[in-house]
Design a protein around this motif. Structure first.
Motif, PDB file in Angstrom:
ATOM      1  N   ALA A 435     -16.990  48.376   6.163  1.00  0.00           N
ATOM      2  CA  ALA A 435     -17.222  47.698   7.441  1.00  0.00           C
ATOM      3  C   ALA A 435     -17.824  46.313   7.229  1.00  0.00           C
ATOM      4  N   PHE A 436     -18.793  46.193   6.347  1.00  0.00           N
ATOM      5  CA  PHE A 436     -19.406  44.891   6.080  1.00  0.00           C
ATOM      6  C   PHE A 436     -18.389  43.913   5.485  1.00  0.00           C
ATOM      7  N   ILE A 437     -17.536  44.399   4.617  1.00  0.00           N
ATOM      8  CA  ILE A 437     -16.527  43.517   4.009  1.00  0.00           C
ATOM      9  C   ILE A 437     -15.528  43.041   5.053  1.00  0.00           C
ATOM     10  N   VAL A 438     -15.087  43.938   5.928  1.00  0.00           N
ATOM     11  CA  VAL A 438     -14.109  43.577   6.960  1.00  0.00           C
ATOM     12  C   VAL A 438     -14.664  42.497   7.888  1.00  0.00           C
ATOM     13  N   VAL A 439     -15.882  42.688   8.397  1.00  0.00           N
ATOM     14  CA  VAL A 439     -16.425  41.713   9.351  1.00  0.00           C
ATOM     15  C   VAL A 439     -16.736  40.392   8.651  1.00  0.00           C
ATOM     16  N   SER A 440     -17.089  40.436   7.365  1.00  0.00           N
ATOM     17  CA  SER A 440     -17.363  39.180   6.647  1.00  0.00           C
ATOM     18  C   SER A 440     -16.093  38.369   6.469  1.00  0.00           C
ATOM     19  N   LEU A 441     -14.967  39.035   6.269  1.00  0.00           N
ATOM     20  CA  LEU A 441     -13.694  38.325   6.131  1.00  0.00           C
ATOM     21  C   LEU A 441     -13.304  37.638   7.440  1.00  0.00           C
ATOM     22  N   VAL A 442     -13.592  38.280   8.563  1.00  0.00           N
ATOM     23  CA  VAL A 442     -13.323  37.640   9.856  1.00  0.00           C
ATOM     24  C   VAL A 442     -14.189  36.395  10.007  1.00  0.00           C
ATOM     25  N   SER A 443     -15.447  36.485   9.618  1.00  0.00           N
ATOM     26  CA  SER A 443     -16.329  35.322   9.692  1.00  0.00           C
ATOM     27  C   SER A 443     -15.835  34.194   8.795  1.00  0.00           C
ATOM     28  N   LEU A 444     -15.304  34.542   7.641  1.00  0.00           N
ATOM     29  CA  LEU A 444     -14.814  33.531   6.703  1.00  0.00           C
ATOM     30  C   LEU A 444     -13.638  32.756   7.286  1.00  0.00           C
ATOM     31  N   ALA A 445     -12.901  33.374   8.211  1.00  0.00           N
ATOM     32  CA  ALA A 445     -11.762  32.697   8.832  1.00  0.00           C
ATOM     33  C   ALA A 445     -12.191  31.465   9.627  1.00  0.00           C
ATOM     34  N   SER A 446     -13.481  31.367   9.969  1.00  0.00           N
ATOM     35  CA  SER A 446     -13.979  30.196  10.688  1.00  0.00           C
ATOM     36  C   SER A 446     -13.821  28.923   9.865  1.00  0.00           C
ATOM     37  N   LEU A 447     -13.718  29.069   8.561  1.00  0.00           N
ATOM     38  CA  LEU A 447     -13.599  27.915   7.666  1.00  0.00           C
ATOM     39  C   LEU A 447     -12.412  27.036   8.040  1.00  0.00           C
ATOM     40  N   GLY A 448     -11.333  27.657   8.508  1.00  0.00           N
ATOM     41  CA  GLY A 448     -10.142  26.897   8.867  1.00  0.00           C
ATOM     42  C   GLY A 448     -10.371  25.890   9.975  1.00  0.00           C
ATOM     43  N   PHE A 449     -11.350  26.130  10.833  1.00  0.00           N
ATOM     44  CA  PHE A 449     -11.636  25.213  11.937  1.00  0.00           C
ATOM     45  C   PHE A 449     -12.603  24.105  11.523  1.00  0.00           C
ATOM     46  N   PHE A 450     -13.388  24.349  10.492  1.00  0.00           N
ATOM     47  CA  PHE A 450     -14.374  23.357  10.069  1.00  0.00           C
ATOM     48  C   PHE A 450     -13.775  22.308   9.145  1.00  0.00           C
ATOM     49  N   VAL A 451     -12.796  22.694   8.323  1.00  0.00           N
ATOM     50  CA  VAL A 451     -12.218  21.733   7.374  1.00  0.00           C
ATOM     51  C   VAL A 451     -11.388  20.670   8.082  1.00  0.00           C
ATOM     52  N   THR A 452     -10.960  20.932   9.308  1.00  0.00           N
ATOM     53  CA  THR A 452     -10.151  19.953  10.045  1.00  0.00           C
ATOM     54  C   THR A 452     -11.001  18.935  10.796  1.00  0.00           C
ATOM     55  N   LEU A 453     -12.316  19.105  10.783  1.00  0.00           N
ATOM     56  CA  LEU A 453     -13.193  18.150  11.458  1.00  0.00           C
ATOM     57  C   LEU A 453     -13.188  16.808  10.732  1.00  0.00           C
ATOM     58  N   PRO A 454     -13.345  15.707  11.460  1.00  0.00           N
ATOM     59  CA  PRO A 454     -13.501  14.406  10.796  1.00  0.00           C
ATOM     60  C   PRO A 454     -14.808  14.366  10.012  1.00  0.00           C
ATOM     61  N   LYS A 455     -14.867  13.514   9.013  1.00  0.00           N
ATOM     62  CA  LYS A 455     -16.044  13.457   8.154  1.00  0.00           C
ATOM     63  C   LYS A 455     -17.304  13.089   8.916  1.00  0.00           C
ATOM     64  N   ASP A 456     -17.168  12.273   9.975  1.00  0.00           N
ATOM     65  CA  ASP A 456     -18.350  11.847  10.720  1.00  0.00           C
ATOM     66  C   ASP A 456     -18.541  12.634  12.017  1.00  0.00           C
ATOM     67  N   ALA A 457     -18.000  13.832  12.082  1.00  0.00           N
ATOM     68  CA  ALA A 457     -18.178  14.665  13.269  1.00  0.00           C
ATOM     69  C   ALA A 457     -19.657  14.892  13.534  1.00  0.00           C
ATOM     70  N   GLY A 458     -20.041  14.747  14.801  1.00  0.00           N
ATOM     71  CA  GLY A 458     -21.430  14.944  15.183  1.00  0.00           C
ATOM     72  C   GLY A 458     -22.329  13.767  14.923  1.00  0.00           C
TER      73      GLY A 458
END
Length: 480
Positions: A435-458
């Motif tokens: 269960a811990f491994i499954v939910v951690s993999l879902v959390s890791l999928a968030s990476l796809g949204f962060f790498v597309t941010l511009p370098k000066d985001a925020g």
């Protein structure tokens, strides 16, 4: 020093934090006490996930109306009323005698929480300059994080040596204090021209979100037949499809999908939702594992799990300097990988793992997750205009609660599926590992949204230059 002497960017967040403190104490106390509550109500401990998901879903259903209510009736009026409703719901939870009662009263609590925290956050966003937003949000979360620090050991102590019902009465004095402070120090901020409430959208989104998550949460349980659970989830999917169609044609939709045109809002809300799935599962999985698999008492379990919140509290003093120095994009990318690794490591604990090692891992994981949350919460509003703040806070809050409830539902589904395949009712240590491994993999999928941010985001939040609008990653996508 009298409270009125404090600057607004400190005073207002501290007052709102009273409400958040109450909510967080309640959530962490319940998580630690779930096995004891299940035993007293004569229910399966895994089935008690409904007590967590019902509350989170109630938040998600009613939060969309919070921004409109604050604009229409005044932020202070709604904020105080929400605290009262939440406190009454807490008292009723302490008096419940069955799982049905408990779930119903948790929904009442959710109604209060839906108005309480988002409206409080809206007051801060409208009162504090963007350049001071990170620091103000940190002030907001410092007292609120004391709830998760004290909640697990306090709830475990009360449950072990007294009665779990007493834990819900802790909210009463905090609620009284919150109402007093809000009455004295918060202005009744409201908008002059408030559009009508999108009632159709509120109903569609409520049915859609609750159907999706609740259908998934009861899947595989004896409470509801499998066909009925699938039908509930299917109704949720259908309602959400109708809502998307409705939102594209409605100028003041209750959940404004047009906000996703902002790159930072999109990353903070959608990417943050994936990340929070794993985080939402931890308060459900960890106390169950420590008590059901390791044989610890609720008090001993609480003395271990509070370490994660202590780490989160320590991070709040370093969040702003780190984000200014490293930038939001870099922090989100690196920290997403490291944080999800710490989620998975929880599944490797055994009854023979030294408690000091468990505390160290939970402390470090809590520190990193809190850094991620601070970055996501601030980044989400970096490009949002002032007139969009009300809708943005509602949208972001709904996404947060839905993702947390999905984490609980997913973790419970994994445990139920694994033990069902063995033809048993007992949950083993290996089940928790999966269960811990499954939910951690879902959390890791968030990476796809962060790498597309511009370098000066925020950059608006750190005092750096404004975002490079010529960067193709800053282009506004078509409205969903």
């Amino acid at each position: 020093m009298p409270l009125r002497a404090l600057p607004p960017q400190v005073l207002i967040p501290l007052i709102v934090a009273c409400a958040l403190f109450m909510e967080q104490v309640d959530a962490t106390v319940i998580a630690t006490s779930l096995p004891a509550i299940a035993a007293d109500l004569k229910e399966d401990p895994v089935a008690l996930k409904l007590a967590l998901t019902s509350y989170l879903l109630s938040l998600a259903v009613f939060i969309p109306a919070s921004g409109w209510a604050a604009d229409r009736y005044g932020a202070r009026t709604v904020f105080r009323s929400a605290i009262v409703i939440f406190t009454i719901g807490s008292i009723l939870c302490g008096l419940s005698t069955s799982l049905t009662d408990f779930v119903l009263y948790r929904i009442v609590q959710g109604l209060g929480g839906a108005m309480m925290v988002p409206v409080g956050r809206l007051v801060i966003l409208r009162s504090v300059p963007k350049s001071e937003l990170v620091s103000s949000l940190a002030w907001l979360t410092i007292p609120a994080l004391l709830g998760p620090v004290f909640g697990p050991p306090l709830g475990g102590f009360i449950t072990t040596y007294f009665d779990w019902r007493l834990i819900f009465f802790i909210n009463v004095p905090i609620g009284v204090l919150g109402v007093y402070l809000a009455t004295r120090f918060i202005e009744n901020v409201r908008e002059e021209d408030v559009p009508p409430l999108d009632l159709k959208g509120l109903v569609l989104s409520g049915i859609g979100l609750s159907g999706l998550v609740f259908g998934f949460a009861v899947l595989g349980q004896k409470l509801v037949p499998t066909a009925a659970a699938l039908a509930i989830a299917g109704a949720g999917v259908t309602a959400m499809a109708f809502y998307v169609r409705h939102a594209r044609r409605t100028p003041h939709a209750v959940l404004d999908l047009g906000l996703l045109r902002h790159a930072t809002f999109r990353a903070g809300v959608v990417g943050g939702s994936f990340f929070r799935v794993g985080i939402g599962a931890i308060p459900f999985l960890l106390p169950l594992m420590l008590q059901l698999s390791f044989g610890l008492t609720p008090f001993a379990s609480g003395l271990l799990t509070f370490a994660a919140s202590a780490g989160a509290l320590a991070m709040k003093f370093t969040a702003a300097p780190l984000l200014r120095r490293l930038g939001y994009r870099n922090v989100l990318i690196v920290n997403a990988v490291v944080s999800t690794g710490f989620i998975a490591v929880n599944g490797l604990f055994t009854p023979h793992t030294p408690h000091l090692a468990i505390i160290a891992i939970l402390l470090s994981g809590g520190f990193l997750r809190s850094l991620q949350f601070t970055a996501l919460n601030a980044l989400s509003y970096a490009q949002v205009e002032t007139q969009e703040m009300s809708r943005a806070t509602s949208f972001a809050s709904v996404a947060q609660q839905v993702s947390l409830s999905c984490g609980v539902a997913l973790a419970g589904f994994v445990l139920e599926t694994l033990r069902s395949d063995r033809g048993e009712m007992v949950v083993t240590q290996a089940d928790f590992t999966v269960a811990f491994i499954v939910v951690s993999l879902v959390s890791l999928a968030s990476l796809g949204f962060f790498v597309t941010l511009p370098k000066d985001a925020g950059s608006e939040l750190t005092g750096r230059n404004k975002p490079d609008l010529d960067d193709p990653r800053n282009e506004v996508p078509p409205e969903p």
